[in-house]
Design a protein around this motif. Structure first.
Motif, PDB file in Angstrom:
ATOM      1  N   LEU A  94     -15.383  31.117 -36.526  1.00  0.00           N
ATOM      2  CA  LEU A  94     -15.040  30.469 -35.249  1.00  0.00           C
ATOM      3  C   LEU A  94     -13.597  30.806 -34.895  1.00  0.00           C
ATOM      4  O   LEU A  94     -13.279  31.166 -33.762  1.00  0.00           O
ATOM      5  N   ARG A  95     -12.719  30.726 -35.885  1.00  0.00           N
ATOM      6  CA  ARG A  95     -11.298  30.992 -35.653  1.00  0.00           C
ATOM      7  C   ARG A  95     -11.057  32.476 -35.344  1.00  0.00           C
ATOM      8  O   ARG A  95     -10.311  32.819 -34.431  1.00  0.00           O
ATOM      9  N   GLU A  96     -11.689  33.333 -36.139  1.00  0.00           N
ATOM     10  CA  GLU A  96     -11.341  34.753 -36.045  1.00  0.00           C
ATOM     11  C   GLU A  96     -12.023  35.469 -34.893  1.00  0.00           C
ATOM     12  O   GLU A  96     -11.651  36.597 -34.557  1.00  0.00           O
ATOM     13  N   GLY A 123      -3.471  28.821 -32.564  1.00  0.00           N
ATOM     14  CA  GLY A 123      -2.770  29.669 -33.512  1.00  0.00           C
ATOM     15  C   GLY A 123      -2.473  29.035 -34.836  1.00  0.00           C
ATOM     16  O   GLY A 123      -3.214  28.186 -35.326  1.00  0.00           O
ATOM     17  N   HIS A 124      -1.348  29.477 -35.397  1.00  0.00           N
ATOM     18  CA  HIS A 124      -0.994  29.152 -36.772  1.00  0.00           C
ATOM     19  C   HIS A 124       0.029  28.016 -36.736  1.00  0.00           C
ATOM     20  O   HIS A 124       1.231  28.248 -36.718  1.00  0.00           O
ATOM     21  N   PHE A 125      -0.488  26.797 -36.715  1.00  0.00           N
ATOM     22  CA  PHE A 125       0.369  25.627 -36.520  1.00  0.00           C
ATOM     23  C   PHE A 125       1.490  25.572 -37.545  1.00  0.00           C
ATOM     24  O   PHE A 125       2.652  25.325 -37.225  1.00  0.00           O
ATOM     25  N   ALA A 170       6.209  36.222 -32.125  1.00  0.00           N
ATOM     26  CA  ALA A 170       6.124  35.615 -33.449  1.00  0.00           C
ATOM     27  C   ALA A 170       5.586  36.596 -34.478  1.00  0.00           C
ATOM     28  O   ALA A 170       6.094  36.670 -35.592  1.00  0.00           O
ATOM     29  N   GLU A 171       4.550  37.364 -34.090  1.00  0.00           N
ATOM     30  CA  GLU A 171       3.943  38.247 -35.096  1.00  0.00           C
ATOM     31  C   GLU A 171       3.411  39.549 -34.534  1.00  0.00           C
ATOM     32  O   GLU A 171       3.009  40.418 -35.296  1.00  0.00           O
ATOM     33  N   HIS A 172       3.387  39.750 -33.238  1.00  0.00           N
ATOM     34  CA  HIS A 172       2.810  40.979 -32.679  1.00  0.00           C
ATOM     35  C   HIS A 172       3.845  42.077 -32.472  1.00  0.00           C
ATOM     36  O   HIS A 172       3.487  43.236 -32.327  1.00  0.00           O
ATOM     37  N   GLY A 195       4.503  27.482 -36.761  1.00  0.00           N
ATOM     38  CA  GLY A 195       5.079  27.292 -35.429  1.00  0.00           C
ATOM     39  C   GLY A 195       4.651  28.372 -34.456  1.00  0.00           C
ATOM     40  O   GLY A 195       5.267  28.566 -33.418  1.00  0.00           O
ATOM     41  N   ASN A 196       3.586  29.086 -34.789  1.00  0.00           N
ATOM     42  CA  ASN A 196       3.176  30.268 -34.012  1.00  0.00           C
ATOM     43  C   ASN A 196       2.038  29.906 -33.052  1.00  0.00           C
ATOM     44  O   ASN A 196       0.927  29.630 -33.474  1.00  0.00           O
ATOM     45  N   VAL A 197       2.358  29.902 -31.760  1.00  0.00           N
ATOM     46  CA  VAL A 197       1.366  29.587 -30.740  1.00  0.00           C
ATOM     47  C   VAL A 197       0.971  30.872 -30.022  1.00  0.00           C
ATOM     48  O   VAL A 197       1.817  31.560 -29.461  1.00  0.00           O
ATOM     49  N   HIS A 198      -0.327  31.196 -30.076  1.00  0.00           N
ATOM     50  CA  HIS A 198      -0.827  32.269 -29.212  1.00  0.00           C
ATOM     51  C   HIS A 198      -1.114  31.598 -27.874  1.00  0.00           C
ATOM     52  O   HIS A 198      -2.211  31.088 -27.647  1.00  0.00           O
ATOM     53  N   TYR A 199      -0.100  31.589 -27.038  1.00  0.00           N
ATOM     54  CA  TYR A 199      -0.224  30.859 -25.773  1.00  0.00           C
ATOM     55  C   TYR A 199      -0.846  31.781 -24.727  1.00  0.00           C
ATOM     56  O   TYR A 199      -0.174  32.323 -23.851  1.00  0.00           O
TER      57      TYR A 199
HETATM   58 ZN    ZN Z   1      -2.083  35.260 -35.019  1.00  0.00          ZN
END
Ligand code: ZN
Length: 476
Positions: free
Chosen positions: A337-339, A387-389, A433-435, A392-396
């Motif tokens: 579901l997440r991925e 995202g990855h709470f 954050a990560e991209h 602190g990473n929000v895929h907004y």
């Molecule tokens: Zn991510």
């Protein structure tokens, strides 16, 4: 700096010399053969390469760069081509250098908890190499079957294991890098302690191929978790996620290995567009958290820690409902579901992407403020903050209003992204954050970072790549 590099200097005669370095089968000029390297899965960028080169060793990478440097020909390195900001795309007919044939596992040191792998190994292959030695390499991303170590390190990838193990940068002890002029820097040390001057490896990690081309790395390994407990939780609001996260950390400590969040609308997208996806709850809830604990022993402790935290959370009214995975299959279903969120967004039309981070305690306020800003700019647009709470990473991400033309919505891209970034900066956050920065966020990077930082970055770039041939037009 001398004249800026131009792909026009990539003459047929030079292409022949490059072909001689890698062998005829690995220098692609045919458009059909090049296509897989020039398209990315989100269809946001279409690349154009003068030639696609697939070297089979660091020495071949070295020879290619020596020649490119001598003739000032730009080179775009590429690994698994799963990047989300266009960093891996040649835009103007450059040389595309794929590291995909550098696939050797050079060494696995189970006792020292390290392994040395080449940069074209897929992340899944690296994980498997660790597992074969009864060790664990914790970097984990939805694209791990395709993305490659070189790209993971070049972009300092994050993913779902950062909470417990850190991002890619934290998992590297040493690197082998081919420099812009073709020299090979052997920094492949496997030491935990090494205070001999500047930390060069951390310059290359996250540089997105603008400072050098990573050909191999010494990666950190960990003991293999043998027991996991996974649950999907229903929450009344995003503020409850903050209290729940704090509680879960107090209860489970370092055994807390995942804490992912999404609102109902995202689950709706997944249920609608992903085959066989199923809502484990009978009622609809405003927010969901996917939580996981891990243990090194199969003694029930992972589940004990998780259920302990959930009991307290229920007493405190932080969760409305919870489903603990009763089997590995059910745990995998929760993760699926997440991925599958990325693919579930596509059929909903235009999607404006933000990959940002803010201090964890500011996530609820950031989301509220960003939602209000988006509604002002484009009424009816549908924010998908997920995202990855724990990082602190929000895929907004923002889906277009129902019924609006895709192009009309995407015309708001710059306005919306700038508004979101301004809120991120006000909260002391990061616009990537990560991209990474790549092509997509280059102008925004210069806008939000101070002149001092941009000046330092440009000086480092000029020192390591004086002719500016490495991945031009990206990052700085
Ligand atoms: Zn991510």
């Amino acid at each position: 700096m001398s004249d800026p590099p131009s792909p026009t200097s990539l003459t047929p005669a030079l292409i022949e010399r490059l072909r001689a370095i890698v062998g005829p089968a690995h220098a692609l000029t045919d458009p059909d053969q090049q296509l897989p390297y020039l398209r990315e899965w989100r269809d946001m960028y279409e690349g154009r390469a003068g030639v696609v080169l697939r070297p089979g060793s660091a020495e071949e990478v070295s020879k290619i760069l020596a020649l490119a440097h001598a003739h000032a020909i730009p080179v775009v390195p590429q690994a698994g081509n799963t990047g989300l900001v266009g960093g891996q795309m040649p835009m103007n007919g450059e040389i595309l250098l794929s590291v995909g044939r550098l696939k050797r596992v050079r060494n696995v040191d189970a006792i020292g908890y390290t392994m040395t792998v080449e940069s074209g190994l897929t992340l899944a292959e690296a994980q498997a190499a660790a597992e074969a030695a009864n060790r664990f390499f914790p970097l984990s991303l939805p694209s791990e079957g395709t993305c490659q170590i070189g790209g993971n390190l070049g972009t300092n990838a994050g993913g779902v294991g950062v909470l417990a193990y850190g991002n890619a940068r934290q998992l590297v002890l040493g690197l082998e890098v081919v420099l812009a002029d073709g020299r090979i820097w052997n920094g492949l040390n496997a030491l935990k302690k090494d205070n001999t001057g500047y930390d060069l490896k951390d310059l290359f990690i996250g540089s997105e191929g603008t400072l050098g081309i990573i050909t191999a790395a010494v990666l950190k390994l960990f003991p293999r978790p043998v027991e996991k407990a996974t649950a999907l939780l229903a929450l009344p609001d995003i503020g409850a996620a903050l209290s729940l996260f704090s509680l879960a950390q107090e209860t489970a400590g370092t055994s807390l290995t995942a804490f992912e969040f999404m609102p109902r609308i995202v689950l709706d997208f997944v249920l609608k567009h992903v085959p066989n996806a199923r809502d484990p709850f009978s009622a609809r809830h405003p927010w969901y958290v996917l939580i996981e604990t891990s243990a090194l022993k199969a003694d029930g402790s992972a589940e004990g820690l998780l259920t302990g935290a959930l009991e307290t959370a229920t007493e405190q009214g932080l969760i409305l409902d919870a489903v603990l995975a009763g089997s590995l299959t059910q745990a995998r279903d929760f993760w699926r579901l997440r991925e599958s969120i990325s693919e579930a967004q596509k059929p909903e039309g235009g999607n404006i992407k933000n990959d940002v981070s803010v201090p964890i305690s500011k996530i609820p306020a950031f989301i509220a403020e960003a939602n209000a800003a988006v509604e002002r700019i484009c009424p009816g647009a549908r924010p998908l903050p997920l995202g990855h709470f724990g990082d602190g990473n929000v895929h907004y991400n923002i889906a277009q209003p129902v019924g609006m033309a895709k192009e009309a919505f995407l015309a708001h891209w710059d306005t919306i992204v700038r508004a979101v970034h301004d809120i991120v900066v006000a909260y002391g956050g990061s616009i990537s954050a990560e991209h990474g920065i790549g092509f997509m966020k280059r102008a925004e990077l210069a806008r939000v970072k101070g002149e001092v930082q941009m000046d330092l970055m440009r000086r480092i770039k000029a020192a390591l790549d004086p002719k500016g041939i490495l991945n031009p037009g990206k990052v700085v």
